[in-house]
Design a protein around this motif. Structure first.
Motif, PDB file in Angstrom:
ATOM      1  N   ARG A 110     -52.887 -42.431 -40.895  1.00 36.25           N
ATOM      2  CA  ARG A 110     -53.597 -43.443 -41.678  1.00 36.25           C
ATOM      3  C   ARG A 110     -54.851 -43.822 -40.909  1.00 36.25           C
ATOM      4  O   ARG A 110     -54.789 -44.118 -39.721  1.00 36.25           O
ATOM      5  N   ARG A 111     -55.965 -43.838 -41.592  1.00 39.39           N
ATOM      6  CA  ARG A 111     -57.244 -44.121 -40.952  1.00 39.39           C
ATOM      7  C   ARG A 111     -58.007 -45.199 -41.699  1.00 39.39           C
ATOM      8  O   ARG A 111     -58.101 -45.178 -42.925  1.00 39.39           O
ATOM      9  N   SER A 112     -58.580 -46.128 -40.922  1.00 39.29           N
ATOM     10  CA  SER A 112     -59.510 -47.093 -41.508  1.00 39.29           C
ATOM     11  C   SER A 112     -60.865 -46.419 -41.668  1.00 39.29           C
ATOM     12  O   SER A 112     -61.307 -45.652 -40.804  1.00 39.29           O
ATOM     13  N   LEU A 113     -61.514 -46.711 -42.777  1.00 41.72           N
ATOM     14  CA  LEU A 113     -62.789 -46.084 -43.123  1.00 41.72           C
ATOM     15  C   LEU A 113     -63.810 -47.169 -43.435  1.00 41.72           C
ATOM     16  O   LEU A 113     -63.467 -48.348 -43.597  1.00 41.72           O
ATOM     17  N   LEU A 114     -65.067 -46.765 -43.563  1.00 42.91           N
ATOM     18  CA  LEU A 114     -66.117 -47.703 -43.952  1.00 42.91           C
ATOM     19  C   LEU A 114     -67.221 -46.914 -44.650  1.00 42.91           C
ATOM     20  O   LEU A 114     -67.838 -46.033 -44.039  1.00 42.91           O
ATOM     21  N   SER A 115     -67.452 -47.229 -45.916  1.00 42.17           N
ATOM     22  CA  SER A 115     -68.535 -46.546 -46.628  1.00 42.17           C
ATOM     23  C   SER A 115     -69.875 -47.054 -46.107  1.00 42.17           C
ATOM     24  O   SER A 115     -69.996 -48.170 -45.586  1.00 42.17           O
ATOM     25  N   VAL A 116     -70.910 -46.238 -46.262  1.00 44.55           N
ATOM     26  CA  VAL A 116     -72.215 -46.627 -45.756  1.00 44.55           C
ATOM     27  C   VAL A 116     -72.731 -47.866 -46.481  1.00 44.55           C
ATOM     28  O   VAL A 116     -73.398 -48.725 -45.884  1.00 44.55           O
ATOM     29  N   ALA A 117     -72.401 -48.008 -47.773  1.00 46.80           N
ATOM     30  CA  ALA A 117     -72.814 -49.209 -48.511  1.00 46.80           C
ATOM     31  C   ALA A 117     -72.120 -50.449 -47.964  1.00 46.80           C
ATOM     32  O   ALA A 117     -72.746 -51.518 -47.821  1.00 46.80           O
ATOM     33  N   ASN A 118     -70.840 -50.334 -47.650  1.00 47.81           N
ATOM     34  CA  ASN A 118     -70.114 -51.483 -47.089  1.00 47.81           C
ATOM     35  C   ASN A 118     -70.581 -51.794 -45.674  1.00 47.81           C
ATOM     36  O   ASN A 118     -70.639 -52.957 -45.270  1.00 47.81           O
ATOM     37  N   ALA A 119     -70.920 -50.760 -44.906  1.00 50.51           N
ATOM     38  CA  ALA A 119     -71.452 -50.985 -43.559  1.00 50.51           C
ATOM     39  C   ALA A 119     -72.747 -51.777 -43.630  1.00 50.51           C
ATOM     40  O   ALA A 119     -72.952 -52.748 -42.884  1.00 50.51           O
ATOM     41  N   ALA A 120     -73.634 -51.378 -44.535  1.00 55.07           N
ATOM     42  CA  ALA A 120     -74.913 -52.081 -44.680  1.00 55.07           C
ATOM     43  C   ALA A 120     -74.705 -53.521 -45.116  1.00 55.07           C
ATOM     44  O   ALA A 120     -75.363 -54.445 -44.623  1.00 55.07           O
ATOM     45  N   ASP A 121     -73.764 -53.738 -46.039  1.00 51.81           N
ATOM     46  CA  ASP A 121     -73.499 -55.094 -46.516  1.00 51.81           C
ATOM     47  C   ASP A 121     -72.944 -55.961 -45.389  1.00 51.81           C
ATOM     48  O   ASP A 121     -73.345 -57.126 -45.230  1.00 51.81           O
ATOM     49  N   ALA A 122     -72.022 -55.414 -44.587  1.00 49.79           N
ATOM     50  CA  ALA A 122     -71.447 -56.179 -43.486  1.00 49.79           C
ATOM     51  C   ALA A 122     -72.506 -56.520 -42.438  1.00 49.79           C
ATOM     52  O   ALA A 122     -72.529 -57.632 -41.890  1.00 49.79           O
ATOM     53  N   GLY A 127     -61.016 -51.735 -46.068  1.00 51.96           N
ATOM     54  CA  GLY A 127     -59.799 -52.384 -46.540  1.00 51.96           C
ATOM     55  C   GLY A 127     -58.599 -51.635 -46.014  1.00 51.96           C
ATOM     56  O   GLY A 127     -58.627 -51.113 -44.894  1.00 51.96           O
ATOM     57  N   PRO A 128     -57.525 -51.539 -46.791  1.00 49.88           N
ATOM     58  CA  PRO A 128     -56.337 -50.813 -46.327  1.00 49.88           C
ATOM     59  C   PRO A 128     -56.679 -49.376 -45.953  1.00 49.88           C
ATOM     60  O   PRO A 128     -57.561 -48.758 -46.558  1.00 49.88           O
ATOM     61  N   PRO A 129     -55.983 -48.832 -44.960  1.00 51.22           N
ATOM     62  CA  PRO A 129     -56.272 -47.456 -44.536  1.00 51.22           C
ATOM     63  C   PRO A 129     -55.855 -46.434 -45.581  1.00 51.22           C
ATOM     64  O   PRO A 129     -55.031 -46.716 -46.445  1.00 51.22           O
ATOM     65  N   PRO A 145     -65.704 -56.298 -49.073  1.00 44.39           N
ATOM     66  CA  PRO A 145     -66.495 -55.083 -49.294  1.00 44.39           C
ATOM     67  C   PRO A 145     -66.920 -54.962 -50.749  1.00 44.39           C
ATOM     68  O   PRO A 145     -66.073 -55.050 -51.646  1.00 44.39           O
ATOM     69  N   PRO A 146     -68.200 -54.762 -51.015  1.00 43.72           N
ATOM     70  CA  PRO A 146     -68.646 -54.664 -52.413  1.00 43.72           C
ATOM     71  C   PRO A 146     -68.297 -53.338 -53.074  1.00 43.72           C
ATOM     72  O   PRO A 146     -68.359 -53.234 -54.301  1.00 43.72           O
ATOM     73  N   GLN A 147     -67.925 -52.324 -52.280  1.00 45.04           N
ATOM     74  CA  GLN A 147     -67.683 -50.998 -52.836  1.00 45.04           C
ATOM     75  C   GLN A 147     -66.266 -50.537 -52.504  1.00 45.04           C
ATOM     76  O   GLN A 147     -65.813 -50.664 -51.361  1.00 45.04           O
ATOM     77  N   SER A 148     -65.553 -50.019 -53.487  1.00 44.53           N
ATOM     78  CA  SER A 148     -64.216 -49.489 -53.251  1.00 44.53           C
ATOM     79  C   SER A 148     -64.311 -48.104 -52.614  1.00 44.53           C
ATOM     80  O   SER A 148     -65.331 -47.411 -52.724  1.00 44.53           O
ATOM     81  N   VAL A 149     -63.239 -47.695 -51.958  1.00 45.60           N
ATOM     82  CA  VAL A 149     -63.196 -46.350 -51.384  1.00 45.60           C
ATOM     83  C   VAL A 149     -63.356 -45.304 -52.483  1.00 45.60           C
ATOM     84  O   VAL A 149     -64.077 -44.307 -52.318  1.00 45.60           O
ATOM     85  N   GLU A 150     -62.696 -45.525 -53.616  1.00 48.44           N
ATOM     86  CA  GLU A 150     -62.780 -44.569 -54.715  1.00 48.44           C
ATOM     87  C   GLU A 150     -64.220 -44.373 -55.187  1.00 48.44           C
ATOM     88  O   GLU A 150     -64.672 -43.244 -55.391  1.00 48.44           O
ATOM     89  N   THR A 151     -64.943 -45.484 -55.342  1.00 47.14           N
ATOM     90  CA  THR A 151     -66.337 -45.384 -55.777  1.00 47.14           C
ATOM     91  C   THR A 151     -67.181 -44.668 -54.732  1.00 47.14           C
ATOM     92  O   THR A 151     -68.012 -43.814 -55.056  1.00 47.14           O
ATOM     93  N   ALA A 152     -66.968 -45.009 -53.463  1.00 49.88           N
ATOM     94  CA  ALA A 152     -67.730 -44.381 -52.388  1.00 49.88           C
ATOM     95  C   ALA A 152     -67.450 -42.880 -52.317  1.00 49.88           C
ATOM     96  O   ALA A 152     -68.371 -42.077 -52.103  1.00 49.88           O
ATOM     97  N   LEU A 153     -66.203 -42.494 -52.500  1.00 52.86           N
ATOM     98  CA  LEU A 153     -65.869 -41.075 -52.484  1.00 52.86           C
ATOM     99  C   LEU A 153     -66.498 -40.335 -53.663  1.00 52.86           C
ATOM    100  O   LEU A 153     -66.981 -39.206 -53.518  1.00 52.86           O
ATOM    101  N   ARG A 154     -66.518 -40.994 -54.832  1.00 50.83           N
ATOM    102  CA  ARG A 154     -67.158 -40.352 -55.987  1.00 50.83           C
ATOM    103  C   ARG A 154     -68.633 -40.115 -55.711  1.00 50.83           C
ATOM    104  O   ARG A 154     -69.172 -39.050 -56.041  1.00 50.83           O
TER     105      ARG A 154
END
Length: 300
Positions: free
Chosen positions: A189-201, A220-222, A285-294
């Motif tokens: 299990r890995r924690s991730l961070l989309s580039v959009a969420n990184a910028a927002d944080a 969010g959850p791994p 986080p403003p963006q979900s993992v699913e959206t970021a992966l898409r």
């Protein structure tokens, strides 16, 4: 706010700059080697062109070579760029009366752990790059001690998105292929961070008037690596094609090929507990993992 951003043309910087501008801030990119800015940030103290009216600095610039590149094992170069360079930039910011200094560090300063990692977890940088970022954190602390400038350090997990690179980008590239992959039995299990969420944080960190200290940040959850692969293949209209190779066999094979570190990255848990940052800032986080992966998969 008038915000100086180092590394503005980098992977995270290309998203952070328009994010800050959309929030009403003026961004001043710090481009090494241009306009008299020294290519070596450790020499920034002597630069005569520091812009006026800077309220905050976001420091993204770093030497972050790919694994296998010669610079990845050049401890002196990494320490100079990420350790001494960070300390010098922080000292210059304090000298210029900058109110806030935000530093993008890495979660790899923490030791590997099967339990969720928080900011108080044991520090044991996992590679030379992480050791240099840890040196940057300490240099930042020393440079700002006794000054009015407050520091925020964000320890980021692997940041992914269109144009990303590194181990996670490699997994996503493999997921786009038709190859069967040995992740059916993976418990990683890995924690991730989309580039959009990184910028927002990062934007939240620079805007928060009272925030100071060191924080972990994550989507969010791994996610399990196998689930990432399966989801990407679902987006591509393919079956998961995950096979259940025995982990001891894979570990032995990786060791024989000198790829034990790669095995650990793919099959060992590394989960971040970022509740401290969320509680301090109210960040979601403003963006979900699913959206970021898409978005990532849509990019060639």
């Amino acid at each position: 706010m008038r915000i100086l951003v180092s590394g503005a043309a980098g992977f995270v910087g290309r998203t952070l700059v328009p994010t800050l501008q959309a929030r009403g801030h003026e961004v001043v990119p710090l481009r090494r080697g241009e306009g008299g800015v020294p290519a070596d940030l450790a020499e920034i103290g002597a630069w005569t062109g520091w812009p006026t009216g800077i309220d905050a600095v976001v420091h993204l610039a770093a030497l972050n070579p790919q694994r296998g590149e010669r610079a990845a094992d050049d401890d002196a170069a990494l320490m100079r760029a990420n350790g001494a360079g960070t300390k010098a930039l922080a000292a210059r910011a304090a000298r210029e009366g900058v109110g806030c200094f935000v530093f993008a560090s890495t979660n790899l300063v923490h030791a590997p752990s099967t339990a969720p990692v928080d900011e108080d977890a044991r520090l044991a940088p996992q590679n030379a790059y992480a050791a240099s970022k840890r040196a940057g954190e300490e240099g930042l602390r020393q440079a700002l001690a006794g000054t009015p400038t407050h520091a925020v350090v964000l320890r980021l997990p692997p940041v992914y998105g269109p144009g990303g690179r590194g181990g996670l980008a490699m997994v996503l590239k493999l997921a786009r292929s038709p190859l069967p992959l040995p992740f059916a039995r993976s418990s990683a299990r890995r924690s991730l961070l989309s580039v959009a969420n990184a910028a927002d944080a990062l934007a939240i960190a620079v805007e928060h008037e009272t925030l100071a200290g060191t924080f972990l940040v994550a989507d969010g959850p791994p996610w399990r690596i196998g689930d990432l692969v399966a989801y990407v293949r679902q987006l591509k209209g393919r079956s998961p094609r995950l096979v259940g190779a025995p982990l001891p066999l894979l570990r032995a094979a990786a060791g024989a090929l000198g790829q034990r570190a790669t095995f650990d990255r793919l099959f060992a848990d590394f989960v971040m507990d970022d509740r401290r940052f969320r509680a301090a800032t109210g960040w979601h986080p403003p963006q979900s993992v699913e959206t970021a992966l898409r978005e990532t998969v849509r990019t060639p």
